[in-house]
Design a protein around this motif. Structure first.
Motif, PDB file in Angstrom:
ATOM      1  N   ALA A 127       2.388 -11.301   6.476  1.00 43.78           N
ATOM      2  CA  ALA A 127       2.849 -11.516   5.102  1.00 43.78           C
ATOM      3  C   ALA A 127       1.676 -11.563   4.129  1.00 43.78           C
ATOM      4  O   ALA A 127       1.728 -10.971   3.042  1.00 43.78           O
ATOM      5  CB  ALA A 127       3.653 -12.806   5.018  1.00 43.78           C
ATOM      6  N   ARG A 128       0.600 -12.252   4.514  1.00 46.51           N
ATOM      7  CA  ARG A 128      -0.530 -12.405   3.593  1.00 46.51           C
ATOM      8  C   ARG A 128      -1.264 -11.095   3.391  1.00 46.51           C
ATOM      9  O   ARG A 128      -1.623 -10.742   2.258  1.00 46.51           O
ATOM     10  CB  ARG A 128      -1.500 -13.471   4.110  1.00 46.51           C
ATOM     11  N   VAL A 129      -1.500 -10.359   4.458  1.00 42.47           N
ATOM     12  CA  VAL A 129      -2.192  -9.077   4.328  1.00 42.47           C
ATOM     13  C   VAL A 129      -1.355  -8.109   3.499  1.00 42.47           C
ATOM     14  O   VAL A 129      -1.867  -7.440   2.592  1.00 42.47           O
ATOM     15  CB  VAL A 129      -2.500  -8.487   5.712  1.00 42.47           C
ATOM     16  N   ASN A 130      -0.073  -8.021   3.799  1.00 37.32           N
ATOM     17  CA  ASN A 130       0.799  -7.105   3.063  1.00 37.32           C
ATOM     18  C   ASN A 130       0.890  -7.480   1.591  1.00 37.32           C
ATOM     19  O   ASN A 130       0.915  -6.614   0.711  1.00 37.32           O
ATOM     20  CB  ASN A 130       2.194  -7.082   3.681  1.00 37.32           C
ATOM     21  N   SER A 131       0.929  -8.773   1.312  1.00 35.66           N
ATOM     22  CA  SER A 131       1.043  -9.237  -0.072  1.00 35.66           C
ATOM     23  C   SER A 131      -0.263  -9.086  -0.831  1.00 35.66           C
ATOM     24  O   SER A 131      -0.303  -8.483  -1.916  1.00 35.66           O
ATOM     25  CB  SER A 131       1.498 -10.697  -0.102  1.00 35.66           C
TER      26      SER A 131
ATOM     27  N   LYS B 273      -1.178  -6.448  -3.888  1.00 36.65           N
ATOM     28  CA  LYS B 273      -1.951  -6.841  -5.076  1.00 36.65           C
ATOM     29  C   LYS B 273      -3.171  -5.953  -5.298  1.00 36.65           C
ATOM     30  O   LYS B 273      -3.289  -5.296  -6.335  1.00 36.65           O
ATOM     31  CB  LYS B 273      -2.390  -8.303  -4.958  1.00 36.65           C
ATOM     32  N   LEU B 274      -4.087  -5.930  -4.342  1.00 36.97           N
ATOM     33  CA  LEU B 274      -5.352  -5.213  -4.548  1.00 36.97           C
ATOM     34  C   LEU B 274      -5.168  -3.703  -4.624  1.00 36.97           C
ATOM     35  O   LEU B 274      -5.432  -3.088  -5.656  1.00 36.97           O
ATOM     36  CB  LEU B 274      -6.330  -5.579  -3.429  1.00 36.97           C
ATOM     37  N   VAL B 275      -4.732  -3.094  -3.530  1.00 42.21           N
ATOM     38  CA  VAL B 275      -4.609  -1.634  -3.482  1.00 42.21           C
ATOM     39  C   VAL B 275      -3.590  -1.134  -4.502  1.00 42.21           C
ATOM     40  O   VAL B 275      -3.721  -0.030  -5.047  1.00 42.21           O
ATOM     41  CB  VAL B 275      -4.235  -1.192  -2.048  1.00 42.21           C
TER      42      VAL B 275
ATOM     43  N   ARG C 209     -17.077   8.898 -16.676  1.00 41.87           N
ATOM     44  CA  ARG C 209     -17.465   9.563 -15.437  1.00 41.87           C
ATOM     45  C   ARG C 209     -16.225  10.023 -14.704  1.00 41.87           C
ATOM     46  O   ARG C 209     -15.124   9.527 -14.937  1.00 41.87           O
ATOM     47  CB  ARG C 209     -18.298   8.626 -14.555  1.00 41.87           C
ATOM     48  N   ARG C 210     -16.430  10.960 -13.803  1.00 43.37           N
ATOM     49  CA  ARG C 210     -15.324  11.479 -13.002  1.00 43.37           C
ATOM     50  C   ARG C 210     -15.222  10.712 -11.693  1.00 43.37           C
ATOM     51  O   ARG C 210     -16.231  10.409 -11.064  1.00 43.37           O
ATOM     52  CB  ARG C 210     -15.498  12.973 -12.730  1.00 43.37           C
ATOM     53  N   ILE C 211     -14.005  10.445 -11.314  1.00 39.00           N
ATOM     54  CA  ILE C 211     -13.748   9.812 -10.032  1.00 39.00           C
ATOM     55  C   ILE C 211     -13.087  10.841  -9.119  1.00 39.00           C
ATOM     56  O   ILE C 211     -12.559  11.855  -9.584  1.00 39.00           O
ATOM     57  CB  ILE C 211     -12.852   8.564 -10.183  1.00 39.00           C
ATOM     58  N   ASN C 212     -13.124  10.580  -7.843  1.00 34.03           N
ATOM     59  CA  ASN C 212     -12.486  11.489  -6.892  1.00 34.03           C
ATOM     60  C   ASN C 212     -10.989  11.210  -6.809  1.00 34.03           C
ATOM     61  O   ASN C 212     -10.508  10.161  -7.259  1.00 34.03           O
ATOM     62  CB  ASN C 212     -13.126  11.338  -5.516  1.00 34.03           C
ATOM     63  N   GLU C 213     -10.284  12.159  -6.245  1.00 34.94           N
ATOM     64  CA  GLU C 213      -8.830  12.004  -6.143  1.00 34.94           C
ATOM     65  C   GLU C 213      -8.488  10.818  -5.241  1.00 34.94           C
ATOM     66  O   GLU C 213      -9.123  10.602  -4.202  1.00 34.94           O
ATOM     67  CB  GLU C 213      -8.211  13.284  -5.583  1.00 34.94           C
ATOM     68  N   TYR C 214      -7.502  10.063  -5.662  1.00 36.54           N
ATOM     69  CA  TYR C 214      -7.113   8.862  -4.927  1.00 36.54           C
ATOM     70  C   TYR C 214      -6.441   9.219  -3.609  1.00 36.54           C
ATOM     71  O   TYR C 214      -5.567  10.086  -3.548  1.00 36.54           O
ATOM     72  CB  TYR C 214      -6.152   8.012  -5.765  1.00 36.54           C
ATOM     73  N   ALA C 215      -6.871   8.572  -2.546  1.00 33.87           N
ATOM     74  CA  ALA C 215      -6.229   8.691  -1.232  1.00 33.87           C
ATOM     75  C   ALA C 215      -5.820   7.297  -0.805  1.00 33.87           C
ATOM     76  O   ALA C 215      -6.493   6.316  -1.127  1.00 33.87           O
ATOM     77  CB  ALA C 215      -7.178   9.312  -0.213  1.00 33.87           C
ATOM     78  N   HIS C 216      -4.726   7.202  -0.074  1.00 33.99           N
ATOM     79  CA  HIS C 216      -4.197   5.895   0.310  1.00 33.99           C
ATOM     80  C   HIS C 216      -5.267   5.080   1.037  1.00 33.99           C
ATOM     81  O   HIS C 216      -5.901   5.569   1.976  1.00 33.99           O
ATOM     82  CB  HIS C 216      -2.970   6.069   1.201  1.00 33.99           C
ATOM     83  N   LEU C 217      -5.481   3.845   0.603  1.00 32.62           N
ATOM     84  CA  LEU C 217      -6.579   3.030   1.109  1.00 32.62           C
ATOM     85  C   LEU C 217      -6.185   2.103   2.251  1.00 32.62           C
ATOM     86  O   LEU C 217      -7.000   1.795   3.111  1.00 32.62           O
ATOM     87  CB  LEU C 217      -7.165   2.190  -0.036  1.00 32.62           C
ATOM     88  N   MET C 218      -4.955   1.635   2.257  1.00 32.81           N
ATOM     89  CA  MET C 218      -4.554   0.680   3.292  1.00 32.81           C
ATOM     90  C   MET C 218      -3.034   0.685   3.445  1.00 32.81           C
ATOM     91  O   MET C 218      -2.303   0.790   2.467  1.00 32.81           O
ATOM     92  CB  MET C 218      -5.041  -0.724   2.914  1.00 32.81           C
ATOM     93  N   THR C 219      -2.588   0.566   4.680  1.00 30.45           N
ATOM     94  CA  THR C 219      -1.152   0.514   4.967  1.00 30.45           C
ATOM     95  C   THR C 219      -0.720  -0.926   5.219  1.00 30.45           C
ATOM     96  O   THR C 219      -1.549  -1.809   5.441  1.00 30.45           O
ATOM     97  CB  THR C 219      -0.817   1.357   6.207  1.00 30.45           C
TER      98      THR C 219
END
Length: 264
Positions: free
Chosen positions: A68-72, A77-79, A212-222
């Motif tokens: 629950a904590r990791v998913n929340s 929140k973060l990702v 500045r340019r950023i790279n395309e977003y890729a999923h960071l965490m499941t």
């Protein structure tokens, strides 16, 4: 000629689901069984850090609370901050952030937190550091929810406001990742690649990310799959059971006794 230590840094015992580790209940968890289910090591690093302080208190790995904590916190929140804003920067602005920070007061409040968060880390009160970081994450998500970039994206007259909002959100996200880097170094490495920046150091909290340019977003965490936790528990029950040794028959025992010793 060395001085005596001024302190011994240690923590209490680790319990699982409120009880001592038990082979029969499958709560004697090994690192091998954890990794076998493709469970991210950084999830466990975060959960432990969220429990640890500078005292000798025991900490408990409650597996339901862990999920629950990791998913929340990490996913919800973060990702979530980056996943809801980064796509617009690529689709509408060729990956380029705004020229400046529209809500400078918000971002500066994130920057100002660097000192107190660092002090918590130095005092080994990791739980307090993470609580402060997650309180900032709540503020960043509240900002995104109020500004609603997905609504701004539908209004051609609000195109520059959309870029400003996403730039503010991603600056908050970068600072949050920096503050979590001591706990989540691999995630920080992914974020550095995504934002197209050098490996972050603590003093980078004083700088801003603009023009500045950023790279395309890729999923960071499941999210954590509860089934993977269940399988891990069962795997520990099976692998850590005491093996039953078959009795040796009398004839076989005599044969082994009479056999000559092997040459060295």
């Amino acid at each position: 000629g060395h001085r005596l230590p001024t302190a011994v840094y240690a923590h209490g015992f680790l319990t699982v689901n409120g009880q001592k580790m038990s082979k029969s209940r499958g709560t004697f968890i090994t690192a091998e069984s954890y990794l076998a289910q493709k469970l991210n090591p950084e999830w466990l690093r975060y959960y432990y850090a969220a429990k640890l302080n500078g005292s000798m208190e025991d900490i408990d790995l409650n597996l339901d609370d862990f999920s629950a904590r990791v998913n929340s916190d990490l996913v919800g929140k973060l990702v979530n901050i980056a996943s809801r804003t980064a796509g617009f920067i690529h689709k509408r602005f060729d990956g380029k952030l705004a020229e400046g920070i529209a809500d400078l007061e918000l971002v500066q409040s994130f920057q100002a937190a660097a000192g107190s968060i660092a002090a918590h880390y130095e005092a080994r009160d990791y739980a307090k550091a993470l609580r402060e970081i997650m309180a900032l994450a709540d503020r960043a998500n509240e900002y995104v929810a109020i500004e609603q970039p997905w609504v701004l994206a539908k209004d051609e007259a609000a195109v520059y406001r959309l870029q400003d909002v996403c730039t503010v959100a991603l600056n908050c996200f970068r600072l949050l990742t920096l503050y979590l880097k001591p706990v989540l170094p691999k995630l920080a490495e992914q974020v550095e690649a995504f934002l197209n920046i050098k490996p972050m150091v603590w003093d980078d909290a004083e700088s801003l990310l603009t023009r500045r340019r950023i790279n395309e977003y890729a999923h960071l965490m499941t999210r954590i799959d509860p089934k993977a936790i269940e399988i891990m528990i069962e795997a520990n029950k099976q692998t850590l059971e005491t093996p039953v040794v078959a009795p040796v028959k009398h004839a076989e025992a005599q044969a082994h006794t009479a056999a000559p010793a092997a040459p060295p």
